[in-house]
Motif scaffolding. Structure first.
Motif, PDB file in Angstrom:
ATOM      1  N   HIS A   1       4.712  12.100 -22.034  1.00 39.59           N
ATOM      2  CA  HIS A   1       5.357  13.392 -21.724  1.00 39.59           C
ATOM      3  C   HIS A   1       4.758  13.716 -20.979  1.00 39.59           C
ATOM      4  CE1 HIS A   1       4.863  14.038 -26.640  1.00 39.59           C
ATOM      5  NE2 HIS A   1       6.325  13.331 -25.806  1.00 39.59           N
ATOM      6  N   ALA A   2       3.488  13.395 -19.969  1.00 35.41           N
ATOM      7  CA  ALA A   2       3.207  13.644 -18.418  1.00 35.41           C
ATOM      8  C   ALA A   2       4.436  13.336 -17.437  1.00 35.41           C
ATOM      9  CB  ALA A   2       2.033  13.763 -18.130  1.00 35.41           C
ATOM     10  N   PHE A   3       4.666  12.019 -17.976  1.00 32.94           N
ATOM     11  CA  PHE A   3       5.923  10.973 -17.096  1.00 32.94           C
ATOM     12  C   PHE A   3       6.987  12.233 -16.831  1.00 32.94           C
ATOM     13  CE2 PHE A   3       9.022   7.497 -16.802  1.00 32.94           C
ATOM     14  CZ  PHE A   3       9.219   7.684 -15.702  1.00 32.94           C
TER      15      PHE A   3
ATOM     16  N   LEU B   1       5.139  10.381  -0.641  1.00 29.36           N
ATOM     17  CA  LEU B   1       3.331  11.231  -1.064  1.00 29.36           C
ATOM     18  C   LEU B   1       4.553  11.784  -2.267  1.00 29.36           C
ATOM     19  CD1 LEU B   1       2.465  13.236   1.888  1.00 29.36           C
ATOM     20  CD2 LEU B   1       1.183  11.198   0.046  1.00 29.36           C
ATOM     21  N   GLY B   2       3.767  11.543  -3.202  1.00 26.01           N
ATOM     22  CA  GLY B   2       4.264  11.642  -4.886  1.00 26.01           C
ATOM     23  C   GLY B   2       3.294  13.475  -5.033  1.00 26.01           C
ATOM     24  N   ILE B   3       3.796  13.447  -6.253  1.00 23.67           N
ATOM     25  CA  ILE B   3       2.551  14.376  -6.764  1.00 23.67           C
ATOM     26  C   ILE B   3       2.568  15.084  -8.291  1.00 23.67           C
ATOM     27  CG2 ILE B   3       3.482  16.772  -6.008  1.00 23.67           C
ATOM     28  CD1 ILE B   3       0.178  17.562  -5.351  1.00 23.67           C
ATOM     29  N   SER B   4       1.439  15.112  -9.034  1.00 25.94           N
ATOM     30  CA  SER B   4       1.677  15.602 -10.478  1.00 25.94           C
ATOM     31  C   SER B   4       0.338  16.977 -10.647  1.00 25.94           C
ATOM     32  CB  SER B   4       1.681  13.850 -11.368  1.00 25.94           C
ATOM     33  OG  SER B   4       0.958  13.464 -11.237  1.00 25.94           O
ATOM     34  N   VAL B   5       1.109  16.844 -11.613  1.00 23.86           N
ATOM     35  CA  VAL B   5      -1.004  17.781 -12.181  1.00 23.86           C
ATOM     36  C   VAL B   5      -0.436  17.813 -14.355  1.00 23.86           C
ATOM     37  CG1 VAL B   5       0.062  20.226 -12.428  1.00 23.86           C
ATOM     38  CG2 VAL B   5      -1.827  20.060 -12.149  1.00 23.86           C
ATOM     39  N   HIS B   6      -1.519  18.086 -14.465  1.00 19.09           N
ATOM     40  CA  HIS B   6      -1.412  18.004 -16.703  1.00 19.09           C
ATOM     41  C   HIS B   6      -2.617  18.635 -16.545  1.00 19.09           C
ATOM     42  CE1 HIS B   6       0.518  16.573 -20.178  1.00 19.09           C
ATOM     43  NE2 HIS B   6      -0.502  16.283 -20.771  1.00 19.09           N
ATOM     44  N   ARG B   7      -2.459  19.117 -17.474  1.00 23.41           N
ATOM     45  CA  ARG B   7      -4.199  19.240 -19.039  1.00 23.41           C
ATOM     46  C   ARG B   7      -3.568  18.561 -19.968  1.00 23.41           C
ATOM     47  NH1 ARG B   7      -4.476  23.055 -23.212  1.00 23.41           N
ATOM     48  NH2 ARG B   7      -7.082  23.784 -23.454  1.00 23.41           N
ATOM     49  N   SER B   8      -5.172  17.993 -20.146  1.00 25.76           N
ATOM     50  CA  SER B   8      -5.426  16.999 -20.983  1.00 25.76           C
ATOM     51  C   SER B   8      -6.562  16.978 -21.496  1.00 25.76           C
ATOM     52  CB  SER B   8      -4.520  15.550 -21.359  1.00 25.76           C
ATOM     53  OG  SER B   8      -5.357  14.636 -20.192  1.00 25.76           O
ATOM     54  N   PHE B   9      -7.254  17.188 -23.010  1.00 25.07           N
ATOM     55  CA  PHE B   9      -8.502  16.895 -23.231  1.00 25.07           C
ATOM     56  C   PHE B   9      -9.149  18.359 -22.710  1.00 25.07           C
ATOM     57  CE2 PHE B   9      -6.209  13.301 -23.816  1.00 25.07           C
ATOM     58  CZ  PHE B   9      -6.257  12.419 -24.718  1.00 25.07           C
TER      59      PHE B   9
ATOM     60  N   ALA C   1       1.550   8.472 -13.652  1.00 30.02           N
ATOM     61  CA  ALA C   1       2.505   7.495 -13.911  1.00 30.02           C
ATOM     62  C   ALA C   1       3.477   8.373 -12.935  1.00 30.02           C
ATOM     63  CB  ALA C   1       3.315   7.014 -15.341  1.00 30.02           C
ATOM     64  N   PRO C   2       4.043  10.085 -12.773  1.00 30.01           N
ATOM     65  CA  PRO C   2       4.613  10.690 -12.767  1.00 30.01           C
ATOM     66  C   PRO C   2       4.243  10.408 -11.048  1.00 30.01           C
ATOM     67  CG  PRO C   2       3.161  11.207 -13.636  1.00 30.01           C
ATOM     68  CD  PRO C   2       2.645  10.202 -14.071  1.00 30.01           C
ATOM     69  N   ALA C   3       3.180  10.759 -10.208  1.00 30.03           N
ATOM     70  CA  ALA C   3       2.959  10.661  -9.367  1.00 30.03           C
ATOM     71  C   ALA C   3       2.870   9.777  -8.607  1.00 30.03           C
ATOM     72  CB  ALA C   3       1.267  10.964  -8.556  1.00 30.03           C
ATOM     73  N   LEU C   4       3.360   8.958  -9.601  1.00 29.65           N
ATOM     74  CA  LEU C   4       3.874   6.924  -8.876  1.00 29.65           C
ATOM     75  C   LEU C   4       5.437   6.986  -8.489  1.00 29.65           C
ATOM     76  CD1 LEU C   4       3.562   4.318  -7.864  1.00 29.65           C
ATOM     77  CD2 LEU C   4       3.373   3.784  -9.866  1.00 29.65           C
ATOM     78  N   ALA C   5       5.753   7.524  -9.441  1.00 29.87           N
ATOM     79  CA  ALA C   5       7.195   7.749 -10.239  1.00 29.87           C
ATOM     80  C   ALA C   5       7.594   8.573  -8.392  1.00 29.87           C
ATOM     81  CB  ALA C   5       8.298   7.526 -10.974  1.00 29.87           C
ATOM     82  N   ASN C   6       7.067   9.402  -8.700  1.00 31.72           N
ATOM     83  CA  ASN C   6       7.855  10.908  -7.376  1.00 31.72           C
ATOM     84  C   ASN C   6       7.631  10.414  -5.996  1.00 31.72           C
ATOM     85  OD1 ASN C   6       8.690  12.331  -9.927  1.00 31.72           O
ATOM     86  ND2 ASN C   6       6.534  13.504  -9.498  1.00 31.72           N
ATOM     87  N   ALA C   7       6.388   8.931  -6.016  1.00 33.77           N
ATOM     88  CA  ALA C   7       5.725   9.026  -4.729  1.00 33.77           C
ATOM     89  C   ALA C   7       6.989   8.003  -3.836  1.00 33.77           C
ATOM     90  CB  ALA C   7       4.426   7.945  -4.561  1.00 33.77           C
ATOM     91  N   ILE C   8       7.655   7.008  -5.263  1.00 32.75           N
ATOM     92  CA  ILE C   8       8.566   5.832  -4.778  1.00 32.75           C
ATOM     93  C   ILE C   8       9.711   6.243  -4.637  1.00 32.75           C
ATOM     94  CG2 ILE C   8       9.965   4.220  -5.790  1.00 32.75           C
ATOM     95  CD1 ILE C   8       7.309   3.731  -7.447  1.00 32.75           C
ATOM     96  N   PHE C   9      10.160   7.788  -5.435  1.00 25.88           N
ATOM     97  CA  PHE C   9      11.573   8.587  -4.865  1.00 25.88           C
ATOM     98  C   PHE C   9      11.429   8.903  -3.173  1.00 25.88           C
ATOM     99  CE2 PHE C   9      13.881  12.271  -4.238  1.00 25.88           C
ATOM    100  CZ  PHE C   9      14.867  11.888  -4.746  1.00 25.88           C
ATOM    101  N   ALA C  10      10.016   9.340  -3.228  1.00 29.09           N
ATOM    102  CA  ALA C  10      10.296   9.884  -1.496  1.00 29.09           C
ATOM    103  C   ALA C  10      10.462   9.147  -0.459  1.00 29.09           C
ATOM    104  CB  ALA C  10       8.973  10.895  -1.044  1.00 29.09           C
TER     105      ALA C  10
END
Lengths: 781, 151
Positions: free
Chosen positions: A550-552, A632-640, A748-757
């Motif tokens: 879901h965060a991805f 550079l890729g970035i992401s944020v998430h709240r879990s637990f 995972a999303p920070a990584l995919a976003n970084a690859i896009f950048a």
């Protein structure tokens, strides 16, 4: 005479940890003695520190040994006449340093010197409260309980000293194991332990906890109790347990879930040197695999290798059963197709369809993530021994109470006749919450008439797991003329964990609450839907569970919208999260489980979410120029209940090879008990997430998992690892959140976003590499 | 038929089926459980021991093949390099679950015994056969460098 003990100590974290003991260590040397309470109890045997005696002395428990105490704070603490303090750790140690953390919480309020501590591992027993070491709960759910145990005991000891002196308790204070009267008289905890054990446990409201500034161990970098053992080959894991006259077993399990034996020829197996017996395990009952054994054939031998050789020699014809048609490739296509169609609405805010109509621009994207295996380095292993109709098991289990009840139910004996000893766990990641392997050990040992250790080979672990769900997600957003999202639709489709426990053909509210319904979007029209998906292999939880996919999707999509709007991804993400507020999902028709915590104590707080995002952007120097091929890729998430932001700088060379010039993580886990270890968990959680995102893929054909071992089930190696992960912990007085899992979802999303950048290539399907070493440099996602 | 193996400086009689990997002889026959089983196919390195000072994967080494050699396991790994490695491992809190760490340490000891100041590439080459699912790699690399400085 004890005044010197009350002198200020050296910094707490410089005090070396003392001993840790597991009951399972070296059973041949087990001792039974009488405790002060008269009940027989097992003395823990010190497993570490070569200069320490090999057994804890017999005078350990003037306060009744905690194995004889019904419940309450005493269950965790006993104190010897010489002041040595035994803490019983009820949680499972799998590398998250929970032993140390639990000791910090109890010893702080007990006000006892760190080097007086000895640790005993609890067996599975409801008297210890919740022992399921899962969901990053050990601190966040038990922070008060463990401190109350220490504080209650401290109060009882102080009361006992006051009684002895004939003074009021208000005239007494205590520090590091010494109780002091205002006149200057002192007694040690050891002096009054026996008297204290006769006192009533004080009512909770009469026990005063320390203020934050009085904390001695909480918030400090106490060093690990387990590491000194582990680096000397001394830690006892489940697979290391040895019982006199023990035999060794491996199991040939049906290749498909609920498959059965059609025919068995064990002649060749029995001819293998060392093989003593071949037995058929009962088939699992009912419709749900749950924690049952999978059935199949156990080969019992005088060593593990002989058992493996015997298994190789079995001739078995299997009946595949109802799951024999499972093909993960076509299943994946089906999931994607389902995600393109309307599903059951689980969150509804505003009118998404109408807002989509009126949007200046719409953006859609589809995300996919493969099945994963937790694959802890120690595969599942358990040992069982039957005596007079009762069974003792030793196992690397995350959930000893579930192990106890499941073994009892399947073996048809009362729970009281099942003892589950918890060893060290060589990793868990959710796999070892499921006690199927312990059930196997109990069944096989009973049939064998001897103690038996069941070892899962790596192939067993990879092929017969409780897999992280495969998922497909469909995202759509409507943007206004300024590029701002006015509508968002998120459809998620995955086989539910609930399917392992009963009929279930769509994702549960629990799974949706892990990153789908609790996405922080300040979008006026928002809808979350779930589609149907039946499971054909066992589905289970893996570190951070549904948050992974879901965060991805959510965090990749936010970056895609930023791109569509021509805006900076970090600024866009901040705007999507919107104003500082506490999100009330009930307005959107969601009954939000909030990880079992109250929303008053643990609201979804967008200010904290934005704070970690801003912090990580600072750490990564977001917005700077990067070399060609970097991004550079970035992401944020709240879990637990914790907030994590991750920034990743990747470098992708002309051939598509990925490396990591930098990784930054900012975490707000509220009050942190052990900052050093929190950083370690963020590092580990991040790399676990990156490993799975790059390589992790379990597939199945004809109901059979196609991977078997590390060549085809790929995990990160050191040459593929980043060289540095920089972690910042936000200062916070908020109640504790989780630490073991929240580091994973943002990776995972920070990584995919970084690859896009870096490349302009938007990757929407996990794993990104699988068995390849290079990204395929196409323009397709 | 029993053969004699020299394990951690002591002669031990072993009676296991021919072809039984050294790993299972160590663990099941001798009770030396510090050496771990991780994959059984020399892919993860958890079973690494030293044979005449050289790291090998005991899961694919038939025990009879090490007859006449010195076998050293994590329990007995000692000396200046081993001490430096352990000290660095402890100082940097490298292990998480710790299960793979015996193998990591056995590989790292050999690296530093044969290469006093390993580069990142040297570390990759020597250590990429040792998987850590907790992914303690960042700290393993740093600890090897720290240990190299102190030897």
């Amino acid at each position: 005479m004890f005044m010197h003990l009350a002198q200020p100590q050296t910094a707490a974290h410089e005090t070396p940890p003392k001993t840790i003991s597991f009951e399972i260590v070296n059973l041949s040397r087990r001792r039974f003695v009488k405790g002060a309470s008269g009940a027989a109890f097992t003395l823990a045997i010190a497993a570490c520190a070569p200069n320490k005696p090999s057994t804890v002395s017999e005078a350990v428990a003037p306060i009744p040994d905690n194995s004889a105490v019904a419940s309450g704070p005493l269950v965790f603490i006993s104190i010897a006449a010489d002041g040595r303090t035994q803490i019983t750790n009820p949680r499972s140690e799998m590398g998250q340093q929970v032993i140390t953390t639990v000791a910090q919480m109890i010893a702080d309020e007990l006000e006892v010197a760190w080097d007086k501590l000895e640790i005993k591992q609890a067996v599975g027993d409801a008297k210890y409260g919740d022992q399921n070491t899962d969901g990053s709960t050990s601190v966040r759910n038990h922070f008060k309980r463990f401190r109350m145990a220490g504080a209650s005991m401290r109060q009882m000891l102080t009361q006992a000293a006051a009684n002895e002196w004939g003074v009021d308790i208000s005239e007494c204070s205590s520090e590091l194991g010494v109780i002091k009267h205002s006149s200057g008289k002192t007694l040690t905890y050891g002096d009054v332990a026996a008297a204290a054990s006769q006192l009533e446990v004080p009512a909770e409201d009469s026990v005063k906890l320390k203020s934050r500034k009085e904390w001695r161990y909480i918030g400090k970098d106490q060093t690990s109790f387990t590491i000194p053992d582990v680096i000397r080959g001394k830690g006892t894991y489940g697979i290391d347990v040895r019982v006199p006259n023990m035999l060794y077993a491996v199991v040939a399990r049906p290749p498909t879930v609920f498959g059965r034996i059609k025919s068995l020829n064990d002649r060749a197996a029995l001819a293998v040197r060392g093989v003593t017996k071949v037995i058929r395990l009962p088939d699992p009952q009912g419709e749900a695999a749950a924690f049952q054994q999978l059935g199949g054939v156990a080969v019992i031998a005088t060593d593990t290798w002989a058992a493996i050789q015997g298994r190789e020699a079995l001739e078995i014809e299997w009946e595949a059963g109802a799951n024999g048609n499972y093909d993960s490739e076509s299943y994946g296509r089906q999931l994607r197709a389902t995600a393109r169609k309307s599903g059951a609405v689980k969150l509804k805010r505003g009118d998404v369809a109408a807002a989509m109509e009126g949007a200046a621009k719409t953006v859609t994207a589809e995300y996919y993530a493969a099945h994963l295996s937790q694959s802890p380095m120690e595969p599942p292993s358990a040992t069982a021994q039957w005596t007079d109709g009762k069974v003792e098991c030793w196992a690397c289990t995350q959930n000893p109470q579930a192990a106890r009840s499941t073994v009892a139910a399947i073996c048809g004996i009362p729970e009281e006749d099942v003892t589950i000893h918890v060893t060290l766990l060589g990793g868990g990641f959710g796999r070892k919450s499921k006690p199927d392997f312990i059930v196997e050990a109990a069944l096989i040992a009973r049939e064998a008439g001897a103690p038996v250790k069941v070892t899962w080979t790596r192939e067993d672990d990879v092929r017969h797991g409780y897999f992280h769900a495969v998922s497909a997600q469909y995202m759509q957003a409507g943007l206004d003329a300024a590029g701002k999202p006015t509508a968002m639709l998120h459809r998620t489709v995955f086989p539910s964990i609930n399917s392992t426990f009963g009929p279930a053909d769509e994702g549960s509210n629990f799974e949706l609450s892990l990153g789908a319904t609790d996405a922080p979007w300040a979008v006026p029209n928002l809808q979350v839907e779930v589609g149907k998906a039946k499971a054909h292999i066992r589905i289970g939880w893996l570190r951070s569970v549904a948050n992974v996919y879901h965060a991805f999707a959510n965090q990749s999509f936010a970056a895609e919208l930023a791109e569509a709007a021509g805006q900076d991804p970090k600024d866009y993400l901040l705007a999507m999260i919107g104003s500082d507020r506490q999100i009330d999902l009930s307005k959107d028709g969601v009954t939000y489980p909030n990880y079992g915590a109250s929303l008053e104590e643990h609201p979804i707080d967008t200010a904290r979410m934005k704070a970690v995002l801003n912090k990580v952007a600072d750490m990564a120097k977001w917005g700077r120029d990067v070399p060609d091929g970097h991004g550079l890729g970035i992401s944020v998430h709240r879990s637990f209940l914790s907030y994590v932001a991750t920034a990743i700088e990747v470098a992708v060379d002309a051939e598509g090879k990925i490396s990591f010039p930098g990784i930054w993580v900012a975490v707000d886990a509220g009050t942190v008990v052990n900052p050093a270890n929190t950083k370690v968990q963020m590092e580990g959680g991040t790399l676990y997430g990156i490993s799975n995102a790059l390589y992790g893929e379990i597939t199945a054909k004809n109901g059979v998992v196609e991977q078997g071992n590390f060549p085809d089930w790929r995990v990160m190696r050191i040459n593929e690892s980043p060289h540095k992960v920089e972690v910042h912990i936000m200062e916070s007085d908020a109640p504790p959140g989780g630490v073991g899992e929240p580091g994973t979802p943002t990776a995972a999303p920070a990584l995919a976003n970084a690859i896009f950048a870096a490349t302009g290539q938007r990757l929407r399907s996990l794993p990104l590499l699988g068995q390849n070493d290079r990204l395929k440099m196409t323009k397709e996602g | 038929m029993a053969i004699t193996l020299k394990i951690n400086g002591k002669n031990k009689s072993v009676d296991a089926a021919e072809g039984t990997p050294l790993l299972w002889v160590l663990r099941d026959h001798m009770g030396l459980t510090g050496t771990k089983f991780g994959c059984g196919v020399a892919q993860c390195g958890a079973c690494t021991v030293h044979v005449d000072g050289v790291p090998i994967r005991s899961c694919i080494t038939a025990h009879e093949d090490v007859e006449g050699s010195d076998v050293t396991t994590i329990e007995a790994a000692s000396g200046k390099v081993a001490d430096a490695i352990r000290a660095a491992w402890e100082e940097l809190a490298v292990p998480q679950c710790g299960y793979c760490q015996a193998g990591q340490i056995m590989s790292a000891i050999n690296l530093l015994e044969t290469n006093k100041s390993p580069t990142d590439d040297d570390i990759d080459n020597a250590m990429s056969g040792n998987i850590c699912r907790c992914a303690t790699y960042v700290r393993i690399r740093a600890a090897i460098k720290d240990a190299a400085k102190s030897v």
